[in-house]
Scaffold this motif. Structure first.
Motif, PDB file in Angstrom:
ATOM      1  N   ASP A 122      46.507  -5.788  27.678  1.00  9.38           N
ATOM      2  CA  ASP A 122      47.491  -6.118  28.718  1.00  9.38           C
ATOM      3  C   ASP A 122      47.157  -7.424  29.442  1.00  9.38           C
ATOM      4  OD1 ASP A 122      48.881  -3.839  28.122  1.00  9.38           O
ATOM      5  OD2 ASP A 122      47.994  -2.626  29.729  1.00  9.38           O
ATOM      6  N   SER A 123      45.873  -7.779  29.494  1.00  7.64           N
ATOM      7  CA  SER A 123      45.469  -8.985  30.238  1.00  7.64           C
ATOM      8  C   SER A 123      45.433 -10.246  29.371  1.00  7.64           C
ATOM      9  CB  SER A 123      44.094  -8.770  30.871  1.00  7.64           C
ATOM     10  OG  SER A 123      43.100  -8.621  29.870  1.00  7.64           O
ATOM     11  N   ARG A 124      45.799 -10.131  28.101  1.00 14.15           N
ATOM     12  CA  ARG A 124      45.777 -11.315  27.222  1.00 14.15           C
ATOM     13  C   ARG A 124      46.759 -12.375  27.711  1.00 14.15           C
ATOM     14  NH1 ARG A 124      46.434  -8.524  21.340  1.00 14.15           N
ATOM     15  NH2 ARG A 124      48.482  -8.159  22.284  1.00 14.15           N
ATOM     16  N   THR A 125      46.394 -13.609  27.452  1.00 15.82           N
ATOM     17  CA  THR A 125      47.276 -14.722  27.824  1.00 15.82           C
ATOM     18  C   THR A 125      47.272 -15.766  26.714  1.00 15.82           C
ATOM     19  OG1 THR A 125      47.689 -16.491  29.415  1.00 15.82           O
ATOM     20  CG2 THR A 125      45.393 -15.881  29.055  1.00 15.82           C
ATOM     21  N   GLU A 126      48.404 -16.437  26.552  1.00 13.99           N
ATOM     22  CA  GLU A 126      48.500 -17.540  25.596  1.00 13.99           C
ATOM     23  C   GLU A 126      48.580 -18.880  26.308  1.00 13.99           C
ATOM     24  OE1 GLU A 126      51.591 -16.860  22.772  1.00 13.99           O
ATOM     25  OE2 GLU A 126      50.404 -15.380  21.671  1.00 13.99           O
ATOM     26  N   GLU A 127      48.357 -18.845  27.609  1.00  8.16           N
ATOM     27  CA  GLU A 127      48.332 -20.094  28.376  1.00  8.16           C
ATOM     28  C   GLU A 127      47.024 -20.836  28.155  1.00  8.16           C
ATOM     29  OE1 GLU A 127      49.831 -20.360  32.443  1.00  8.16           O
ATOM     30  OE2 GLU A 127      50.194 -18.203  32.327  1.00  8.16           O
ATOM     31  N   SER A 128      47.043 -22.133  28.424  1.00 10.71           N
ATOM     32  CA  SER A 128      45.812 -22.917  28.383  1.00 10.71           C
ATOM     33  C   SER A 128      44.880 -22.444  29.495  1.00 10.71           C
ATOM     34  CB  SER A 128      46.116 -24.403  28.579  1.00 10.71           C
ATOM     35  OG  SER A 128      44.916 -25.134  28.808  1.00 10.71           O
ATOM     36  N   PRO A 129      43.580 -22.368  29.225  1.00 16.14           N
ATOM     37  CA  PRO A 129      42.636 -21.986  30.296  1.00 16.14           C
ATOM     38  C   PRO A 129      42.675 -22.941  31.479  1.00 16.14           C
ATOM     39  CG  PRO A 129      41.486 -22.813  28.347  1.00 16.14           C
ATOM     40  CD  PRO A 129      42.899 -22.583  27.947  1.00 16.14           C
ATOM     41  N   LEU A 130      43.234 -24.126  31.270  1.00 21.28           N
ATOM     42  CA  LEU A 130      43.363 -25.081  32.370  1.00 21.28           C
ATOM     43  C   LEU A 130      44.224 -24.516  33.500  1.00 21.28           C
ATOM     44  CD1 LEU A 130      43.939 -28.331  30.292  1.00 21.28           C
ATOM     45  CD2 LEU A 130      41.885 -27.728  31.573  1.00 21.28           C
ATOM     46  N   ASN A 131      45.099 -23.568  33.161  1.00 20.67           N
ATOM     47  CA  ASN A 131      46.015 -23.037  34.166  1.00 20.67           C
ATOM     48  C   ASN A 131      45.387 -21.967  35.051  1.00 20.67           C
ATOM     49  OD1 ASN A 131      47.980 -24.714  33.113  1.00 20.67           O
ATOM     50  ND2 ASN A 131      48.818 -23.139  31.758  1.00 20.67           N
TER      51      ASN A 131
END
Length: 876
Positions: free
Chosen positions: A732-741
């Motif tokens: 549920d906590s996965r993200t495809e955003e850049s870690p920069l965000n």
């Protein structure tokens, strides 16, 4: 102090003496407040350490008068005949460390040069070789200066302090220099709280002449038999045979090349980006980048290739006609500080001095920048600004090909008109990583570039050089040809540079296929530096491209041969001490995917930990692992792959020996070849053990904290295996955003103040950038440079092996001066584990005692952490 106050103090002192009947020498002390009120505090009824001041001011000998009086003589001094002459001051030279709360220290004085001359008096009993005791007062000397004016007295004392050298122990000499140079002290505006209220007095560095600091380093290497600062452990023993100096002195060839004005480069490396790109695009030649100073030596000599040797080969490479030289970045940046005592930015500046004709290329790792974990935008910006100051071409890759991770660097580089952004696509040869996939990555790159410079993708393709980065050397020639052809069909003005390792043995035909397909620049290295795991040698590539494919090149083969001759003199010592343990072409890299130097270095770690016998199983597990979690095996992905694959096998072996290892392999074979709905219940249950020992890096990868995985998320059961009963929260906590965000911002000013607190002075911008990327190693570098200065003036054999007893050697300091050093004697190891070395440096004799073995009579454990490095934590 006014004349009225002075008279009042004298008058009251005489009253005390008369009233008490005191008839000997003494000192009477008073405190004075801001209103000139004074208060008697004590009488010291003896000779004081300040008596020398009275003697030089009044031209008398107080001690002589004391002796005469003790024999019944009368005092010869009369008040009316005494008047002070000028000004005097005294510095107490204590054996203390002012920067460590004035902690006293004791031991042998290894160097002693005292000041003298007009206006100087020195009272001391210490000398060279004196063992300063630890049971008494820390006072070692009284240094006094006298002059007709306060300004002259200050100047005389400054000179005396600058001429006073005491080696082996900490003293207050430098602290006194700082105090008397302070504007308030110079004008006399000081009070008793002056030191407490002036913390900057503690911010100073001990500046010992460069040749002495270097000789101390050489002495330590000689006494131990190995260089402890390289980070290779005890790679040789004291008394082992030595490689010795180069068989041929090649420095004259390098100097000749550096002063050769007949060479005219194909283009000016500092020209506007559009001009350079237009030149490369229209060139009828296949162009080349020389990777010898960075990638080839990273893979083949463990990054230990030194700036000393760069200075020998750099001017020669610079005249060969290369489009660029890759000389910085990657692990080379980190190990320059860690194992070469070299500031990577000083190294970069030096390269632009001795190799001015050719573009310099650096490799950076998107959000990881020059480190191994994602960094914030603030760190990327600060590092990027330093990079564009020194490098012409900035190659940036992301192991996930998450293009947005490159954006901060792209913005910085594209704003610098004489710098070229080179985004790199990480390549793998595996299912799903096909031509269509990589065309999509290229589109993403051009969209990002177009957004930054406000143009469409076609125009963006004209503003960059695209690198195809085949780090493991796994892509077959046919695939590279198809991929480049497809890219140029879509974007015909795109300049493509192909970078690949030679591990699989197919580098030459792969480079040829790239050139045939239209790649403009190929990465190669100088033959004598090439072994197995870096780029392939330039001359075979030229022979293949020109002789077999009929393509044109512009490189000067004779100058390449001259460079090769110099490298043939350099490489033997690196082969002896830095060569990988595991050697040879390994075509199975196309299966297990370990890139470049990781092919050897990772396997060496298994050898050192006693698990070399498990290597066939580990490599097979890596091959199967790559089918479950899909990304490119370049830094930091290669470390994640190796560490978790390695632990999978080792943990299995420790649970149940080779039987359990085979069970793990069978499980991996099943889950990678059998469809999910056809797996039996026992396999579904057992497979959860596979990633049960996943480290934080792998877990962060599975959560998207490095960026979006190139082929999507792995299967659900992998999360169950890695996260246990918390797997649903993980999914549920996965993200495809850049870690920069979502990386927290970094307060650069706070970090700068933190660093200043560690080093007791204001850091340079270069030091700050190093600290932002590798804090522990940056502190180590600063400490070692201050202790030893730049060691890149020392020849390789001295750096690796030390000096030979009785053989005089020359070395040249950074100011160009030549110095001689000769080891006169080496003692046996003492009961304390030390060895004394006696050597002569420029006709002055030095003796140092070097700790060469760890010996202690105490039974308790020894803390190995450096207490002065806040990034070292000792085990409890």
């Amino acid at each position: 102090m006014t004349s009225e106050l002075r008279k009042a103090l004298k008058d009251d002192t005489l009253k005390i003496v008369s009233a008490s009947g005191y008839d000997s020498i003494g000192t009477f002390e008073f405190l004075v407040d801001e209103k000139q009120n004074y208060y008697f505090i004590e009488a010291n009824t003896r000779l004081q350490v300040e008596h020398g001041i009275s003697e030089i001011l009044y031209g008398i000998d107080i001690v002589e008068e004391m002796i005469r009086i003790s024999f019944g003589e009368k005092l010869r001094l009369k008040q009316e005949e005494l008047s002070p002459r000028g000004f005097a001051m005294q510095c107490r030279i204590n054996f203390e460390d002012p920067q460590n709360n004035f902690q006293p220290n004791a031991g042998e004085i290894t160097r002693y040069l005292s000041p003298g001359g007009e206006g100087i008096r020195l009272d001391s009993c210490v000398f060279y070789g004196y063992e300063f005791p630890k049971l008494y007062d820390s006072l070692g000397a009284l240094l006094m200066a006298h002059g007709p004016t306060w300004e002259k007295t200050l100047a005389t004392m400054k000179r005396a302090l600058s001429e006073y050298f005491i080696g082996g122990l900490k003293t207050t000499i430098l602290f006194h220099q700082k105090v008397i140079s302070h504007p308030k002290f110079m004008t006399g505006e000081v009070v008793t709280k002056f030191i407490d209220n002036t913390p900057e007095l503690m911010f100073y560095r001990e500046i010992i002449p460069e040749e002495i600091r270097l000789s101390s380093l050489m002495a330590e290497i000689t006494a131990k038999g190995f260089n402890p600062y390289i980070g290779l452990g005890s790679y040789r023993k004291f008394g082992d045979s030595k490689i010795g100096p180069m068989s041929v002195n090649v420095s004259t060839l390098s100097k000749k090349a550096a002063h050769d004005r007949s060479y005219h480069p194909p283009f000016n490396p500092d020209s506007h980006r559009d001009k350079v790109l237009s030149f490369l695009r229209d060139s009828e030649y296949v162009e080349f980048c020389n990777t010898t100073p960075r990638d080839i030596t990273q893979s083949e000599t463990g990054n230990r290739f030194r700036l000393f040797d760069d200075r020998l080969i750099g001017p020669l490479i610079d005249r060969c006609g290369y489009a660029s030289i890759e000389n910085g970045g990657g692990a080379h940046y980190h190990v320059a500080m860690l194992g070469c005592i070299t500031d990577p930015w000083a190294e970069a500046a030096n390269w632009n001095e001795f190799a001015p004709n050719t573009q310099k290329l650096i490799l950076i790792r998107s959000t990881n920048v020059l480190g191994y974990a994602p960094q914030s935008r603030e760190i990327m910006k600060r590092t990027g600004e330093m990079i564009v100051k020194h490098y012409h071409v900035i190659r940036c890759f992301d192991f996930l090909n998450h293009v947005e991770n490159m954006a901060p660097f792209a913005e910085i580089v594209l704003k610098a008109e004489n710098r070229i952004f080179q985004p790199a696509i990480s390549l793998s040869w595996a299912q799903g990583f096909d031509v269509s996939h990589y065309l999509g990555v290229l589109d993403d790159i051009l969209s990002m570039v177009g957004r930054i410079i406000e143009c469409n993708k076609d125009n963006a393709s004209k503003k960059i050089i695209l690198c195809l980065k085949d780090m493991a050397g796994v892509c077959p020639p046919r695939f590279i040809k198809d991929l480049i052809s497809a890219m140029l069909d879509k974007y015909p003005d795109l300049i493509i540079q192909y970078h690949r390792h030679a591990t699989d043995g197919l580098a030459v035909p792969a480079l040829g296929a790239a050139a045939q397909a239209g790649a403009k620049i190929l990465d190669v290295a100088d033959g004598p530096s090439v072994r197995f795991y870096g780029q392939t040698a330039v001359m075979p590539v030229l022979a293949y491209i020109e002789g077999e494919l009929g393509l044109k090149t512009r490189l000067d083969k004779q100058k390449i041969r001259e460079t090769s001759f110099v490298l043939k003199q350099i490489m033997p010592i690196y082969d002896h001490y830095c060569r990988p343990t595991f050697l040879g072409i390994d075509h199975d890299v196309t299966l297990h995917g370990l890139p470049g130097g990781a092919t050897s270095s990772s396997q060496e770690s298994a050898l050192k930990q006693g698990y070399a016998f498990l290597l066939p199983s580990i490599l097979l597990v890596l091959e199967l692992y790559r089918k479950l979690i899909r990304y490119h095996d370049v830094t930091p992905g290669s470390q994640i792959t190796w560490t978790n694959g390695y632990m999978m096998v080792v943990e299995a072996y420790e649970r149940g020996g080779m039987t359990e290892v085979q069970r793990i392999i069978d499980l991996l074979n099943k889950v990678t070849t059998v469809e999910e709905d056809k797996l039996d219940e026992q396999i579904r249950k057992d497979r959860n053990i596979l990633f049960s020992h996943a480290n934080d890096a792998l877990k962060n990868l599975l959560l998207g904290k490095f960026g979006k995985l190139p082929l999507g998320w792995p299967k659900q059961w992998i999360y169950e295996s890695a996260f246990g009963n918390k797997w649903k929260e993980a999914v549920d906590s996965r993200t495809e955003e850049s870690p920069l965000n979502f990386l927290p911002p970094v307060n650069i000013d706070k970090v700068k103040n933190e660093l200043a607190g560690h080093i007791k002075r204001k850091p340079t911008e270069e030091e700050l950038v190093n600290y932002l990327n590798h804090p522990g190693d940056a502190l180590k570098l600063i400490k070692n440079l201050e202790k030893f200065s730049d060691p890149n003036v020392l020849p390789d054999d001295i750096w690796f092996e030390g000096l030979e007893l009785g053989i005089e050697r020359e070395f040249r300091t950074s100011d160009g001066k030549i110095h001689d050093i000769d080891v006169m004697r080496l003692s046996r190891i003492s009961k304390n584990g030390t060895r004394r070395i006696r050597y002569k440096l420029d006709h002055e004799v030095f003796v140092e005692e070097i700790q060469v073995e760890k010996r202690t009579l105490e039974k308790k454990g020894m803390e190995m952490a450096d207490k002065n490095n806040p990034y070292h934590i000792g085990a409890p």
